[in-house]
Design an enzyme around this catalytic site. Structure first.
Site, PDB file in Angstrom:
ATOM      1  CG  ASP A  78      -2.104   0.879   1.141  1.00  0.00           C
ATOM      2  OD1 ASP A  78      -3.222   0.388   1.315  1.00  0.00           O
ATOM      3  OD2 ASP A  78      -1.923   2.092   0.879  1.00  0.00           O
ATOM      4  N   GLY A  93      -4.442   4.874   2.471  1.00  0.00           N
ATOM      5  CA  GLY A  93      -4.465   3.783   3.449  1.00  0.00           C
ATOM      6  C   GLY A  93      -4.095   4.270   4.846  1.00  0.00           C
ATOM      7  CG  PHE A 109      -6.351   7.439  -6.985  1.00  0.00           C
ATOM      8  CD1 PHE A 109      -5.907   7.280  -5.677  1.00  0.00           C
ATOM      9  CD2 PHE A 109      -5.452   7.893  -7.941  1.00  0.00           C
ATOM     10  CE1 PHE A 109      -4.592   7.573  -5.324  1.00  0.00           C
ATOM     11  CE2 PHE A 109      -4.128   8.186  -7.604  1.00  0.00           C
ATOM     12  CZ  PHE A 109      -3.702   8.030  -6.294  1.00  0.00           C
ATOM     13  CG  ASN A 150      -3.373   4.914  -8.722  1.00  0.00           C
ATOM     14  OD1 ASN A 150      -2.220   4.793  -8.319  1.00  0.00           O
ATOM     15  ND2 ASN A 150      -4.422   4.469  -8.067  1.00  0.00           N
ATOM     16  CB  THR A 174     -16.734  -0.133  -9.534  1.00  0.00           C
ATOM     17  OG1 THR A 174     -17.799   0.794  -9.321  1.00  0.00           O
ATOM     18  CG2 THR A 174     -16.025   0.284 -10.817  1.00  0.00           C
ATOM     19  CE1 TYR A 189     -13.013   3.939  -9.086  1.00  0.00           C
ATOM     20  CE2 TYR A 189     -15.406   3.911  -9.369  1.00  0.00           C
ATOM     21  CZ  TYR A 189     -14.255   3.408  -8.784  1.00  0.00           C
ATOM     22  OH  TYR A 189     -14.351   2.364  -7.906  1.00  0.00           O
ATOM     23  CE  LYS A 219     -11.395   0.510  -9.402  1.00  0.00           C
ATOM     24  NZ  LYS A 219     -10.844  -0.434  -8.437  1.00  0.00           N
ATOM     25  CG  ASN A 226     -23.536   2.770  -3.436  1.00  0.00           C
ATOM     26  OD1 ASN A 226     -23.816   2.316  -4.535  1.00  0.00           O
ATOM     27  ND2 ASN A 226     -23.393   4.055  -3.215  1.00  0.00           N
TER      28      ASN A 226
HETATM   29  N1  UDP Z   1     -25.555  11.631  -1.876  1.00  0.00           N
HETATM   30  C1  UDP Z   1     -26.220  12.740  -1.392  1.00  0.00           C
HETATM   31  N2  UDP Z   1     -25.528  13.602  -0.566  1.00  0.00           N
HETATM   32  C2  UDP Z   1     -24.221  13.384  -0.202  1.00  0.00           C
HETATM   33  C3  UDP Z   1     -23.559  12.241  -0.694  1.00  0.00           C
HETATM   34  C4  UDP Z   1     -24.251  11.395  -1.534  1.00  0.00           C
HETATM   35  O1  UDP Z   1     -27.383  12.957  -1.695  1.00  0.00           O
HETATM   36  O2  UDP Z   1     -23.653  14.197   0.541  1.00  0.00           O
HETATM   37  C5  UDP Z   1     -26.269  10.686  -2.758  1.00  0.00           C
HETATM   38  C6  UDP Z   1     -25.631  10.517  -4.125  1.00  0.00           C
HETATM   39  O3  UDP Z   1     -26.189  11.444  -5.023  1.00  0.00           O
HETATM   40  C7  UDP Z   1     -26.000   9.074  -4.470  1.00  0.00           C
HETATM   41  C8  UDP Z   1     -26.067   8.387  -3.117  1.00  0.00           C
HETATM   42  O4  UDP Z   1     -26.193   9.436  -2.146  1.00  0.00           O
HETATM   43  O5  UDP Z   1     -27.288   9.023  -5.041  1.00  0.00           O
HETATM   44  C9  UDP Z   1     -24.832   7.587  -2.805  1.00  0.00           C
HETATM   45  O6  UDP Z   1     -23.706   8.397  -3.044  1.00  0.00           O
HETATM   46  P1  UDP Z   1     -22.242   7.983  -2.623  1.00  0.00           P
HETATM   47  O7  UDP Z   1     -21.344   9.131  -2.943  1.00  0.00           O
HETATM   48  O8  UDP Z   1     -22.243   7.474  -1.215  1.00  0.00           O
HETATM   49  O9  UDP Z   1     -21.905   6.722  -3.531  1.00  0.00           O
HETATM   50  P2  UDP Z   1     -21.967   6.547  -5.131  1.00  0.00           P
HETATM   51  O10 UDP Z   1     -23.329   5.999  -5.426  1.00  0.00           O
HETATM   52  O11 UDP Z   1     -21.693   7.861  -5.758  1.00  0.00           O
HETATM   53  O12 UDP Z   1     -20.899   5.529  -5.377  1.00  0.00           O
END
Ligand code: UDP
Length: 330
Positions: free
Chosen positions: A30, A35, A76, A92, A117, A141, A145, A170
């Site tokens: 790492d 990390g 990242f 990266n 992802t 991103y 991946k 998620n």
């Molecule tokens: N979200 C939100 N407010 C925040 C962060 C996230 O409304 O401060 C929403 C975001 O639009 C998504 C969901 O929560 O619909 C999950 O977002 P997160 O960034 O946790 O994960 P992602 O789905 O982007 O990987």
């Protein structure tokens, strides 16, 4: 012996802890950009600081240890940053692992577990998302991946590398005892962000969009507990060690939860009212991302055990209120 890249990060550290508890011998590589040293809690795990693109370091590690498999987390993962600084992500997440794969080829290590992802699907054409859903990522991103998924398939054709690409939905929650957990800086993920609004560590949580075509107008996601993800990696390693064929599988619960439902779950678990402001949509957010996780069950005998969102939220809350208050020192 297993090499785990990015093993000091959020999902990596939970996986390393589980694999070490199962008796596997592990070297973590790492670079410690994101990390945390304290996230490696098992003394038997060797932590090496360095980059996955460092040929010289990799060669010395492969000369010292006979690795049977590599579990590759190091990457990242800020979607917004990937849009403004795509080359950082391609370098990266896509280019640096080539050095790792070259050394694996050279030393005859042919088993690879990859953190992929659901962002590789982009805006999905169907819900729930199966592994057959078209992969059409909408940001660098996701593309960084997906390209590594393709590279792994090409390496299989060329030199017999077998891989499992685990497409996470998620990741959320923390280890049940609150010893390790989620500590991103900056923190952008919904559940910790909502909890930080409660502790005062951050201002009110902004709901990104209330006009989506969903029942309550907010985005729907599939929140998969990090300990379930860790268990899936252990299964994926077993599968490859048993001679199993390469797989691409979704890791989710199959349950869709809206942003408003997350906030309600936090309020129920904590007994507090979350300060919330309604805001506009965040660029690049699909309305719904929900997994069909049935292939992972059929092929890996893995399914999510943590399917109650309140329990997942509770584990994150315990981490925020545990001995570390949700933060590592390093
Ligand atoms: N979200 C939100 N407010 C925040 C962060 C996230 O409304 O401060 C929403 C975001 O639009 C998504 C969901 O929560 O619909 C999950 O977002 P997160 O960034 O946790 O994960 P992602 O789905 O982007 O990987």
């Amino acid at each position: 012996m297993i090499l785990v890249t990015g093993g000091a990060g959020y999902i990596g550290s939970h996986t390393v802890r589980l694999l070490a508890a199962q008796g596997l011998r592990i070297v973590v590589l790492d670079n410690m950009v994101y990390g945390h040293e304290e996230a490696i809690v098992d003394d038997a795990v060797q932590l090496v600081r360095g980059d996955i693109g460092d040929h010289t370091l990799l060669r010395s590690l492969f000369e010292e240890h006979k690795f049977s498999a590599v579990v590759h987390f190091a990457a990242f993962a800020y979607v917004g940053e990937s849009v403004t600084n795509p080359l950082k992500y391609y370098r990266n997440n896509t280019s640096a692992p080539l050095a790792l794969l070259e050394i694996m080829q050279e030393f005859g290590c042919r088993q690879f577990v990859f953190s992929s992802t659901c962002a590789t699907y982009g805006v999905p054409t169907t819900i729930p998302i199966t592994e057959e859903t078209v992969q059409s990522p909408i940001n660098p991103y996701g593309r960084s991946k997906l390209m590594l998924e393709w590279i792994l398939a090409d390496c299989e054709t060329a030199w017999g590398l077998r891989s499992t690409c685990l497409r996470y939905f998620n990741a959320s929650g923390c280890s049940a005892d609150g010893v390790i957990g989620e500590d991103h800086n900056p923190e952008t993920h919904l559940i910790p962000r909502v909890l930080m609004a409660l502790t005062g560590e951050a201002g009110p949580v902004e709901v990104f969009g209330t006009d989506y075509p969903t029942p309550d107008g907010t985005c729907i996601r599939d929140y998969i507990h990090v300990e379930d993800l860790a268990a899936a990696h252990a299964r994926a390693l077993d599968h490859l060690a048993e001679g199993g064929e390469s797989l691409r599988v979704n890791l989710g619960t199959g349950i869709g939860i809206s942003v408003k439902e997350i906030i309600a779950a936090v309020e129920k678990v904590t007994g507090k009212t979350v300060p919330v402001v309604m805001g506009p949509r965040r660029a690049g957010d699909p309305a719904q991302l929900v997994a069909d996780p049935s292939l992972a069950w059929r092929r890996l005998q893995w399914r999510a055990k943590h399917t109650n969102i309140e329990e997942t939220v509770k584990s994150a809350w315990q981490w925020m209120n545990g001995p570390r208050n949700g933060r590592y020192n390093s």
